[in-house]
Design an enzyme around this catalytic site. Structure first.
Site, PDB file in Angstrom:
ATOM      1  N   ASP A   3      32.565  44.940  35.466  1.00 43.77           N
ATOM      2  CA  ASP A   3      33.412  44.723  36.652  1.00 43.77           C
ATOM      3  C   ASP A   3      32.691  43.882  37.701  1.00 43.77           C
ATOM      4  O   ASP A   3      31.761  44.350  38.355  1.00 43.77           O
ATOM      5  CB  ASP A   3      33.803  46.097  37.230  1.00 43.77           C
ATOM      6  CG  ASP A   3      34.587  45.969  38.520  1.00 43.77           C
ATOM      7  OD1 ASP A   3      35.068  44.869  38.824  1.00 43.77           O
ATOM      8  OD2 ASP A   3      34.714  46.992  39.225  1.00 43.77           O
ATOM      9  N   GLU A  53      31.036  46.521  53.488  1.00 46.94           N
ATOM     10  CA  GLU A  53      30.283  46.082  52.308  1.00 46.94           C
ATOM     11  C   GLU A  53      31.119  45.095  51.495  1.00 46.94           C
ATOM     12  O   GLU A  53      30.986  44.995  50.277  1.00 46.94           O
ATOM     13  CB  GLU A  53      29.855  47.286  51.460  1.00 46.94           C
ATOM     14  CG  GLU A  53      28.783  48.111  52.157  1.00 46.94           C
ATOM     15  CD  GLU A  53      28.092  49.125  51.263  1.00 46.94           C
ATOM     16  OE1 GLU A  53      28.150  48.995  50.040  1.00 46.94           O
ATOM     17  OE2 GLU A  53      27.488  50.057  51.833  1.00 46.94           O
ATOM     18  N   TYR A  75      41.661  36.351  50.094  1.00 48.08           N
ATOM     19  CA  TYR A  75      41.003  37.277  49.161  1.00 48.08           C
ATOM     20  C   TYR A  75      39.998  38.101  49.955  1.00 48.08           C
ATOM     21  O   TYR A  75      39.274  37.557  50.792  1.00 48.08           O
ATOM     22  CB  TYR A  75      40.272  36.482  48.063  1.00 48.08           C
ATOM     23  CG  TYR A  75      39.492  37.344  47.079  1.00 48.08           C
ATOM     24  CD1 TYR A  75      40.123  38.338  46.343  1.00 48.08           C
ATOM     25  CD2 TYR A  75      38.111  37.169  46.903  1.00 48.08           C
ATOM     26  CE1 TYR A  75      39.423  39.123  45.442  1.00 48.08           C
ATOM     27  CE2 TYR A  75      37.399  37.951  45.993  1.00 48.08           C
ATOM     28  CZ  TYR A  75      38.063  38.920  45.272  1.00 48.08           C
ATOM     29  OH  TYR A  75      37.372  39.715  44.381  1.00 48.08           O
ATOM     30  N   ARG A  76      40.005  39.398  49.726  1.00 48.66           N
ATOM     31  CA  ARG A  76      39.059  40.217  50.494  1.00 48.66           C
ATOM     32  C   ARG A  76      38.528  41.368  49.656  1.00 48.66           C
ATOM     33  O   ARG A  76      39.226  41.906  48.783  1.00 48.66           O
ATOM     34  CB  ARG A  76      39.730  40.766  51.748  1.00 48.66           C
ATOM     35  CG  ARG A  76      40.842  41.755  51.467  1.00 48.66           C
ATOM     36  CD  ARG A  76      41.484  42.182  52.755  1.00 48.66           C
ATOM     37  NE  ARG A  76      42.527  43.178  52.566  1.00 48.66           N
ATOM     38  CZ  ARG A  76      43.311  43.609  53.530  1.00 48.66           C
ATOM     39  NH1 ARG A  76      43.194  43.129  54.744  1.00 48.66           N
ATOM     40  NH2 ARG A  76      44.212  44.531  53.294  1.00 48.66           N
ATOM     41  N   GLY A 124      38.357  39.837  39.557  1.00 47.31           N
ATOM     42  CA  GLY A 124      39.049  39.874  40.845  1.00 47.31           C
ATOM     43  C   GLY A 124      39.272  38.475  41.387  1.00 47.31           C
ATOM     44  O   GLY A 124      40.319  37.865  41.181  1.00 47.31           O
ATOM     45  N   CYS A 133      31.543  41.034  47.354  1.00 47.49           N
ATOM     46  CA  CYS A 133      30.726  42.236  47.586  1.00 47.49           C
ATOM     47  C   CYS A 133      29.576  41.975  48.553  1.00 47.49           C
ATOM     48  O   CYS A 133      28.922  40.951  48.472  1.00 47.49           O
ATOM     49  CB  CYS A 133      30.085  42.707  46.282  1.00 47.49           C
ATOM     50  SG  CYS A 133      31.257  43.279  45.090  1.00 47.49           S
ATOM     51  N   GLU A 145      19.837  22.070  33.542  1.00 49.51           N
ATOM     52  CA  GLU A 145      20.386  21.389  32.361  1.00 49.51           C
ATOM     53  C   GLU A 145      21.730  22.025  31.958  1.00 49.51           C
ATOM     54  O   GLU A 145      22.621  21.365  31.432  1.00 49.51           O
ATOM     55  CB  GLU A 145      19.377  21.506  31.219  1.00 49.51           C
ATOM     56  CG  GLU A 145      19.723  20.692  29.981  1.00 49.51           C
ATOM     57  CD  GLU A 145      18.730  20.951  28.860  1.00 49.51           C
ATOM     58  OE1 GLU A 145      17.948  20.050  28.542  1.00 49.51           O
ATOM     59  OE2 GLU A 145      18.740  22.075  28.302  1.00 49.51           O
ATOM     60  N   SER A 146      21.869  23.321  32.193  1.00 46.86           N
ATOM     61  CA  SER A 146      23.105  24.039  31.833  1.00 46.86           C
ATOM     62  C   SER A 146      24.172  23.944  32.918  1.00 46.86           C
ATOM     63  O   SER A 146      25.217  24.588  32.813  1.00 46.86           O
ATOM     64  CB  SER A 146      22.786  25.515  31.578  1.00 46.86           C
ATOM     65  OG  SER A 146      21.714  25.640  30.690  1.00 46.86           O
ATOM     66  N   ALA A 185      36.055  46.835  50.646  1.00 43.20           N
ATOM     67  CA  ALA A 185      35.212  47.510  51.644  1.00 43.20           C
ATOM     68  C   ALA A 185      34.967  46.583  52.835  1.00 43.20           C
ATOM     69  O   ALA A 185      34.018  46.759  53.593  1.00 43.20           O
ATOM     70  CB  ALA A 185      33.890  47.939  51.012  1.00 43.20           C
TER      71      ALA A 185
HETATM   72  P1  XMP Z   1      34.971  39.499  41.382  1.00 45.00           P
HETATM   73  O1  XMP Z   1      33.615  38.879  41.322  1.00 45.00           O
HETATM   74  O2  XMP Z   1      35.715  39.361  40.103  1.00 45.00           O
HETATM   75  O3  XMP Z   1      34.704  41.059  41.608  1.00 45.00           O
HETATM   76  O4  XMP Z   1      35.772  39.012  42.557  1.00 45.00           O
HETATM   77  C1  XMP Z   1      35.750  41.981  41.679  1.00 45.00           C
HETATM   78  C2  XMP Z   1      35.164  43.366  41.854  1.00 45.00           C
HETATM   79  O5  XMP Z   1      34.447  43.493  43.086  1.00 45.00           O
HETATM   80  C3  XMP Z   1      34.403  44.867  43.457  1.00 45.00           C
HETATM   81  N1  XMP Z   1      34.754  44.948  44.871  1.00 45.00           N
HETATM   82  C4  XMP Z   1      33.865  45.143  45.855  1.00 45.00           C
HETATM   83  N2  XMP Z   1      32.524  45.358  45.826  1.00 45.00           N
HETATM   84  N3  XMP Z   1      32.511  45.485  48.200  1.00 45.00           N
HETATM   85  C5  XMP Z   1      31.842  45.536  47.019  1.00 45.00           C
HETATM   86  O6  XMP Z   1      30.628  45.744  47.020  1.00 45.00           O
HETATM   87  C6  XMP Z   1      33.851  45.265  48.297  1.00 45.00           C
HETATM   88  O7  XMP Z   1      34.408  45.203  49.382  1.00 45.00           O
HETATM   89  C7  XMP Z   1      34.557  45.099  47.063  1.00 45.00           C
HETATM   90  N4  XMP Z   1      35.870  44.905  46.785  1.00 45.00           N
HETATM   91  C8  XMP Z   1      35.947  44.816  45.426  1.00 45.00           C
HETATM   92  C9  XMP Z   1      35.391  45.598  42.580  1.00 45.00           C
HETATM   93  O8  XMP Z   1      34.668  46.324  41.626  1.00 45.00           O
HETATM   94  C10 XMP Z   1      36.190  44.458  41.967  1.00 45.00           C
HETATM   95  O9  XMP Z   1      36.794  44.780  40.723  1.00 45.00           O
END
Ligand code: XMP
Length: 462
Positions: free
Chosen positions: A329, A404, A376-377, A352, A300, A458-459, A380
């Site tokens: 999410d 984004e 992985y992309r 994701g 993101c 520490e964690s 947005a």
């Molecule tokens: P993780 O951290 O598990 O997140 O890879 C997956 C979630 O990211 C969101 N997502 C996006 N958010 N721009 C964003 O701001 C993006 O291009 C984008 N693509 C995915 C989405 O909610 C997903 O489940």
């Protein structure tokens, strides 16, 4: 202008251990609800992203007891096809079995058997079932010119077209047969059940299944012009629920689409929001589960680009206990994050990047300097945005687009099952530390302490 409060995320806190009567990780029950109608055995959902969930990932997730959501960055037809492939996966009925005719020769049968990797064939004449030939009938036969008619079993035990798992099992057990051809009232072949498929289906006792015993799967839609057509097509393909997937779940249009899709009589998940007011707004529109997360995802860029967001742990805490199911999410990079999301009040957690780069995620393996990767992309990202145009016939303005989301290569990780097991293992461990036999007790017993910089070191969080 005011600063309203401090907000925290997973690495800022730890869960506090309690005296516990839960002496083993295997004593805990990780089941939860996705919506009031849909129960899952593990609270993990694979993201509706085109580098994470198509049918192979969705099948693996559902077999593991979670669920996958098919992404919407393709044509309606292709999204529907992905849903259909999941719904067919554990159908015990092979709808179009390979068949032979009475005058097929043994030689031809062997060729067909080798080519199709199948050892039993119903024999049909004018679509009607007239016999069955199985491995035992031809394995030791030597004359290649023999006709099927001479070796087939003529008194075939059959079932009717819409047989249930239990009925098929009873007939197969009673008659000690491994293949059960299905026929309609006119005796025409309509399908076949094999004991192998029945056993496989029974083997997945933790799988997420619908009332007909098929794996469950979600479809996703946006708020663009095709949302209603897409939703109807997905419901028609028997998607178990619809996700209204919008980066900004606060838009009036998001609530409006939720209201309209709810009228189709399907469970709706909507998002994304990060505050209680956002949750209540979508709840009022009729959503059965609300996705929480503005900008925590690994790919993101919303926070650096728009400066908008809410650290994910605080967002979950703020949105929990709102009288509606919530799904955290984004931002899960290790099992501790997953446990903390559930402890903070998430009913389920969407993942994701952690599930990408696996055998089950879409895309090919790319090898660079002897290391294997997968792509992985963010949805947005500039690449996803331009691809979407070609796959969905939407016109897009690439020049004026501010991405984004990022794009990256992530190291290939093998099977997704290992990752899912690690996440669940971490949750089970946390539950024993918090004297919790189930998710409700886990939440009730959860207390977080805030970490200092040295506490984080520490964690191993820094
Ligand atoms: P993780 O951290 O598990 O997140 O890879 C997956 C979630 O990211 C969101 N997502 C996006 N958010 N721009 C964003 O701001 C993006 O291009 C984008 N693509 C995915 C989405 O909610 C997903 O489940």
């Amino acid at each position: 202008m005011k600063i309203i409060r401090d907000a925290f995320t997973f690495d800022d806190v730890l869960l506090v251990p309690k005296v516990s009567g839960v002496n083993s990780r295997y004593m805990v029950d990780t089941s939860t609800n996705l919506t009031d109608n849909i129960k899952l055995n593990i609270p993990i959902i694979s993201s509706n992203m085109d580098t994470v969930t198509e049918h192979i990932m969705a099948i693996a997730m559902s077999k593991a007891g979670g669920v996958g959501i098919i992404h919407r960055f393709n044509s309606i037809e292709n999204e529907v096809l992905e849903v259909t492939k999941v719904k067919r996966e554990q159908n015990i009925i092979i709808e179009k079995p390979y068949t032979v005719s009475k005058d097929t020769t043994l030689e031809k049968l062997r060729e067909l058997s080798f080519e199709k990797k199948v050892k039993s064939f119903p024999v049909v004449e004018n679509k009607k079932l007239v016999g069955i030939v199985t491995r035992r009938d031809f394995e030791f036969e030597e004359n290649p010119n023999l006709k099927i008619e001479d070796i087939m079993t003529k008194d075939v035990i059959t079932g009717y077209t819409k047989i249930s798992l239990e009925q098929a099992k009873t007939i197969m057990n009673k008659n000690k047969i491994e293949k059960l051809p299905l026929i309609d009232k006119e005796g025409r072949l309509t399908g076949m059940v094999t004991s192998r498929d029945v056993k496989l289906l029974e083997g997945y006792s933790k799988a997420s299944k619908d009332k007909n015993g098929r794996l469950i799967v979600g479809g996703s839609i946006g708020i663009g012009s095709d949302y209603m057509e897409r939703a109807k097509a997905l419901i028609n393909a028997e998607a178990d629920f619809i996700v209204v997937d919008v980066a900004n779940g606060y838009l009036d249009k998001t609530a409006d689409v939720v209201r309209k899709i709810k009228k189709l009589g399907v469970d709706v998940i909507a998002g994304n929001v990060a505050t209680r007011s956002g949750v209540l707004n979508l709840k009022r529109a009729g959503a059965d589960c609300i996705k929480i997360g503005i900008g925590p995802g690994g790919a993101c860029l919303t926070r650096p680009v728009a400066g908008v967001g809410y650290p994910q742990l605080s967002a979950i805490l703020d949105c929990s206990n709102s009288g509606v199911r919530i799904m955290a999410d984004g931002g899960i990079s290790k099992s501790a994050d997953f446990s903390k999301a559930i402890a903070a009040g998430a009913d389920t957690v969407m993942v994701g990047g952690l599930l990408a780069g696996t055998d089950e995620s879409p895309g090919v393996i790319i090898t660079k300097e002897n290391v294997n990767y997968k792509f992985y992309r963010g949805m947005a990202s500039i690449n996803a945005f331009s691809d979407k145009a070609s796959k969905t016939d939407e016109s897009v303005d690439l020049e004026g687009y501010t991405p984004e989301g990022t794009e990256t290569l992530i190291q290939y990780k093998g099977s997704v099952t290992k990752i899912v097991n690690n996440l669940v293992g971490g949750l089970r461990s946390a539950m024993t530390y918090l004297n919790a036999k189930n998710i409700a007790e886990f939440r009730k017993n959860a207390e977080f302490v805030l970490l200092t910089d040295s506490g984080k070191r520490e964690s191993k969080y820094k």
